[in-house]
Design an enzyme around this catalytic site. Structure first.
Site, PDB file in Angstrom:
ATOM      1  N   THR A  64       0.796  -1.121  -0.034  1.00 56.18           N
ATOM      2  CA  THR A  64      -0.252  -0.243   0.144  1.00 56.18           C
ATOM      3  C   THR A  64       1.093   1.314   0.090  1.00 56.18           C
ATOM      4  O   THR A  64       0.472   2.380  -0.106  1.00 56.18           O
ATOM      5  CB  THR A  64      -0.855   0.225   1.422  1.00 56.18           C
ATOM      6  N   ILE A  69      12.760  15.134  -2.658  1.00 53.81           N
ATOM      7  CA  ILE A  69      10.787  15.885  -3.270  1.00 53.81           C
ATOM      8  C   ILE A  69      11.182  17.429  -3.307  1.00 53.81           C
ATOM      9  O   ILE A  69      11.043  18.193  -3.780  1.00 53.81           O
ATOM     10  CB  ILE A  69       9.982  15.253  -2.366  1.00 53.81           C
ATOM     11  N   LEU A 114      11.803   3.338  -2.340  1.00 50.77           N
ATOM     12  CA  LEU A 114      12.187   4.486  -3.929  1.00 50.77           C
ATOM     13  C   LEU A 114      11.086   3.322  -4.673  1.00 50.77           C
ATOM     14  O   LEU A 114      11.088   1.844  -3.813  1.00 50.77           O
ATOM     15  CB  LEU A 114      14.083   3.810  -4.407  1.00 50.77           C
ATOM     16  N   HIS A 118      34.356   6.162 -26.331  1.00 50.99           N
ATOM     17  CA  HIS A 118      35.049   8.150 -26.625  1.00 50.99           C
ATOM     18  C   HIS A 118      33.850   8.500 -28.013  1.00 50.99           C
ATOM     19  O   HIS A 118      33.994   7.762 -28.903  1.00 50.99           O
ATOM     20  CB  HIS A 118      36.368   7.880 -26.583  1.00 50.99           C
TER      21      HIS A 118
END
Length: 465
Positions: free
Chosen positions: A143, A184, A319, A444
């Site tokens: 949840t 945030i 996360l 590169h």
């Protein structure tokens, strides 16, 4: 009464990924979601905020940077309604994508609020229809979390905002106060600063991103200050007064010696997130929350017999990709497989500009644990591709064990750091060394050449710096 092998409560990144993986493993799966598929991340978090960050970055570049590339623009202006419409379209498309994946994998979506009635029983309630009870051999709680509120600054949705309202403003505030200098606060502060707001960030601690590598966090703070954000550290918001369409925030220094008042059009409170456990019926299966409100689980993500939990609701780093990996591991263990989550290799990204991407230990953690380590750094100013892109701000920092050379942590402050960090995640997953990175080919010219050079610098042999 419908019967399932697994009922997942919550269709955020952890929940919907777990449901799909369980279905792939042959389980009959249902997923209960009271809001929109995709959860906070897709609908009011990761995805819309990154859409706004990208749009605001392009607007900022058009006004301040493109002339250096010989691109002359006149009369650049902001259409905030169109910007928000694009953000909403991105969200709508991705939410529809989750629905498509459910249908493809035969996961049944049960719209409504899920509540555990007891072992193996989940009640689903939704507006306009009678409650429905389903049976499940196993129940998975996913949840997620919601913005934390502080007593001094209660959300009103109009003047004192959570991150949810902070991504949907209809006008650019003349002045915006952000309370909290975590990822945030910095990301949304960056959005509105680029779009024209005067942004002031209030933070209780003595710097931005308190859990990040200090050297990198301090460098990012200086970059954001150059972009126009202002910071006041070691202060506490005491109260807010709304009058005449403005908000006055009264603050006090942490040591109590200073006080002040700041007025703004909007106040965005970004002081962290709390687990969502309201009305889940946890007591019916004997689950007690810990002191911080999280659901305790064992190494198999089991919270009670036949009941499991993952993601933000069990704590740890909050996360989306951490929740996804936990969801996959949990259902694979249920299926008798070897599910596993290596938290030491979970990357984190602050999507400011430049971005700050990290994996593994910070230098402060190495010191606190008494680890003998070496450091390799390489500045983006010395990277050819960064020069060509006009993106020379930042550096790569690699921490390696002084004896074994095993990579302990990597921190990248750079444009596209979120794309660059995964090479380092892979090396760390295989317990690789800085020598492994240094001897690997890096095309590169590319930005990841800076990672190779930082790895060489661990042993004092960087070529281009």
């Amino acid at each position: 009464m419908s019967q399932y092998d697994l009922v997942v409560i919550g269709a955020g990144p952890g929940g919907y990924v777990a449901a799909i993986r369980a279905a792939q493993l042959g389980m009959k799966v249902a997923c209960v979601e009271r809001e929109s598929l995709g959860g906070t991340c897709l609908n009011v978090g990761c995805i819309p905020s990154k859409a706004l960050l990208d749009s605001s970055e392009r607007y900022y570049a058009a006004r301040h940077q493109l002339s250096r590339h010989g691109i002359r623009l006149e009369g650049v202006s902001l259409d905030l309604a169109a910007l928000m419409k694009r953000k909403d379209e991105v969200v709508k498309q991705l939410a529809g994508g989750v629905g498509f994946l459910f249908r493809k994998n035969k996961v049944e979506h049960l719209p409504g609020h899920g509540k555990i009635l007891g072992p193996g029983r989940v009640e689903v309630t939704a507006r306009g229809v009678p409650p429905r009870v389903v049976q499940a051999r196993n129940i998975l709680i996913a949840t997620g979390s919601a913005p934390s509120e502080i007593p001094a600054l209660r959300f009103d949705g109009a003047h004192i905002l959570s991150s949810t309202e902070g991504i949907s403003l209809r006008e650019v505030p003349t002045k915006l106060i952000v309370v909290g200098a975590g990822y945030i606060g910095l990301e949304l502060g960056s959005v509105w600063s680029r779009l024209g707001s005067e942004v002031l960030v209030l933070e209780f601690l003595d710097g931005v991103l308190p859990s990040s590598d200090r050297e990198c966090a301090n460098a990012l703070q200086k970059s954001l200050e150059k972009q126009g954000l202002k910071f006041r550290f070691q202060v506490t918001a005491q109260k807010a007064e709304v009058a005449g369409g403005k908000v006055k925030v009264h603050w006090t220094s942490r040591d109590g010696r200073e006080t002040g008042v700041e007025a703004a059009d909007k106040v965005l409170v970004a002081v962290g997130r709390r687990p969502v456990t309201d009305n889940l019926g946890l007591e019916s299966v004997g689950i007690r929350l810990d002191a911080r409100g999280f659901i305790p689980v064992d190494e198999r993500f089991r919270a009670a017999e036949g009941v499991y939990a993952i993601g933000d609701v069990i704590g740890g780093i909050m996360l989306a990709h951490k929740a996804e990996e936990e969801g996959v591991a949990c259902v694979e263990l249920l299926a008798g497989r070897s599910g596993h989550v290596n938290y030491a290799c979970c990357p984190s990204v602050v999507y400011t500009h430049p971005e700050l991407a990290s994996v593994g230990f910070t230098e402060e953690q190495c010191k606190s644990q008494g680890l003998a380590y070496k450091v390799g750094r390489f500045p983006m100013t010395a990277n050819g591709r960064a020069k060509g892109m006009d993106e020379t701000e930042g550096f790569v920092k690699i921490l390696a064990d002084a004896r074994t050379d095993r990579v302990l942590g990597v921190h990248i402050l750079s444009a596209h750091a979120s794309d660059m960090i995964h090479e380092c995640v892979a090396v760390m997953e295989f317990h690789g060394s800085s020598e492994d990175i240094a001897r690997g080919f890096h095309a590169h010219p590319t930005l990841p050449e800076a990672i190779k050079e930082a790895a060489l610098a661990v042993d004092g042999r960087a070529i281009h710096a």
